[in-house]
Design a protein around this motif. Structure first.
Motif, mmCIF file in Angstrom:
data_model
loop_
_atom_site.group_PDB
_atom_site.id
_atom_site.type_symbol
_atom_site.label_atom_id
_atom_site.label_comp_id
_atom_site.label_asym_id
_atom_site.label_seq_id
_atom_site.Cartn_x
_atom_site.Cartn_y
_atom_site.Cartn_z
ATOM 1 N N GLN A 184 25.538 -35.133 -29.502
ATOM 2 C CA GLN A 184 26.960 -35.220 -29.821
ATOM 3 C C GLN A 184 27.218 -34.752 -31.258
ATOM 4 O O GLN A 184 28.196 -34.039 -31.524
ATOM 5 C CB GLN A 184 27.446 -36.665 -29.639
ATOM 6 N N ASP A 185 26.356 -35.168 -32.162
ATOM 7 C CA ASP A 185 26.502 -34.751 -33.565
ATOM 8 C C ASP A 185 26.314 -33.241 -33.712
ATOM 9 O O ASP A 185 26.983 -32.599 -34.534
ATOM 10 C CB ASP A 185 25.484 -35.483 -34.435
ATOM 11 N N GLU B 43 31.799 -24.879 -26.369
ATOM 12 C CA GLU B 43 32.431 -26.182 -26.128
ATOM 13 C C GLU B 43 32.310 -26.594 -24.660
ATOM 14 O O GLU B 43 32.026 -27.757 -24.346
ATOM 15 C CB GLU B 43 33.901 -26.116 -26.543
ATOM 16 N N LYS C 193 29.566 -31.558 -32.654
ATOM 17 C CA LYS C 193 30.587 -31.689 -33.692
ATOM 18 C C LYS C 193 30.328 -30.717 -34.851
ATOM 19 O O LYS C 193 31.256 -30.103 -35.386
ATOM 20 C CB LYS C 193 30.627 -33.123 -34.214
ATOM 21 N N ARG D 276 32.681 -27.625 -36.073
ATOM 22 C CA ARG D 276 33.134 -27.557 -37.464
ATOM 23 C C ARG D 276 32.827 -26.181 -38.057
ATOM 24 O O ARG D 276 33.668 -25.592 -38.762
ATOM 25 C CB ARG D 276 32.434 -28.641 -38.281
#
Length: 240
Positions: A205-206, A182, A209, A213
């Motif tokens: 960015q995707d 992160e 994420k 997840r």
């Protein structure tokens, strides 16, 4: 009375006694010297039929590490793993950006032998960890599209593969890996914005994420398994 005769007898008697005394003294000294020689010889020259050798009782002193030193070593090891995955993420994001910019640069960064050996152990080869970049606009677009080697899912797969290889099933280490990942995505965003005055491309960015997840999913699974093991252990003890 013949004084000369008496003198001669006395001298003869004295000489005889004196010689006998000297001889006795010499014999005594010789015997002592011989005894000394024999005593010295016993230690130095006489070979014993018994094995008188004794194993050395000296043992090297091993200084035990203190609790703080052990903790420091573990932290250094974990920090090294965190730095490795952070660099891997940075290089991978950089490759995604190069593909977006239709770059023809190599997708494999310079690295030490120990790093390349570790990547080979985890991924099978360095090329699997860092797939080569495409050399044409069409191929570059295909590489970052779904199913391509630099697509969101493909990059997330490689990041999670490395994280699980470095952390194993230890919840604490997984959390440390997550924090490192992160942090690196955020730093990559800061660096990109500083250089281009814009946010990271959407694909990056995707990817971030999706990786977060998957960390949530993995940590939940690990914690659930650990709770089950603890419960089974407790039930086993209670039944006894």
């Amino acid at each position: 009375m013949d004084i000369t005769g008496v003198k001669s007898i006395n001298e003869s008697t004295y000489t005889s006694k004196n010689d006998t005394k000297k001889a006795n003294t010499k014999d005594s000294v010789a015997e002592k010297n011989e005894d000394k020689a024999q005593n010295l010889g016993t230690d130095k020259f006489v070979k014993s039929t018994e094995d008188t050798s004794k194993p050395s009782t000296y043992k090297p002193i091993k200084n035990k590490l203190s609790t703080d030193e052990i903790t420091a070593l573990k932290e250094n090891e974990q920090n090294s793993k965190a730095e490795l995955i952070k660099k891997f993420i940075n290089d991978t994001i950089s490759n995604q950006n190069k593909l977006l910019g239709k770059s023809t640069e190599s997708g494999i960064p310079e690295m030490s032998k120990s790093t390349s050996d570790l990547l080979t152990k985890i991924f099978g080869s360095v090329e699997n960890a860092y797939p080569p970049l495409s050399t044409t606009p069409e191929a570059a677009q295909k590489a970052i599209s779904e199913g391509g080697p630099y697509s969101v899912n493909a990059v997330a797969d490689r990041i999670m593969t490395m994280a699980k290889a470095l952390a194993g099933d230890d919840p604490n280490k997984l959390q440390q890996m997550r924090a490192a990942v992160e942090k690196e995505f955020k730093e990559a965003g800061f660096d990109f914005k500083k250089a281009t005055n814009s946010d990271l491309p959407q694909i990056c960015q995707d990817t971030c994420k999706e990786v977060m997840r998957r960390f949530d999913e993995l940590q939940s699974k690990v914690n659930s398994n650990n709770d089950t093991i603890k419960s089974d252990t407790k039930d086993s003890k209670d039944s006894k």
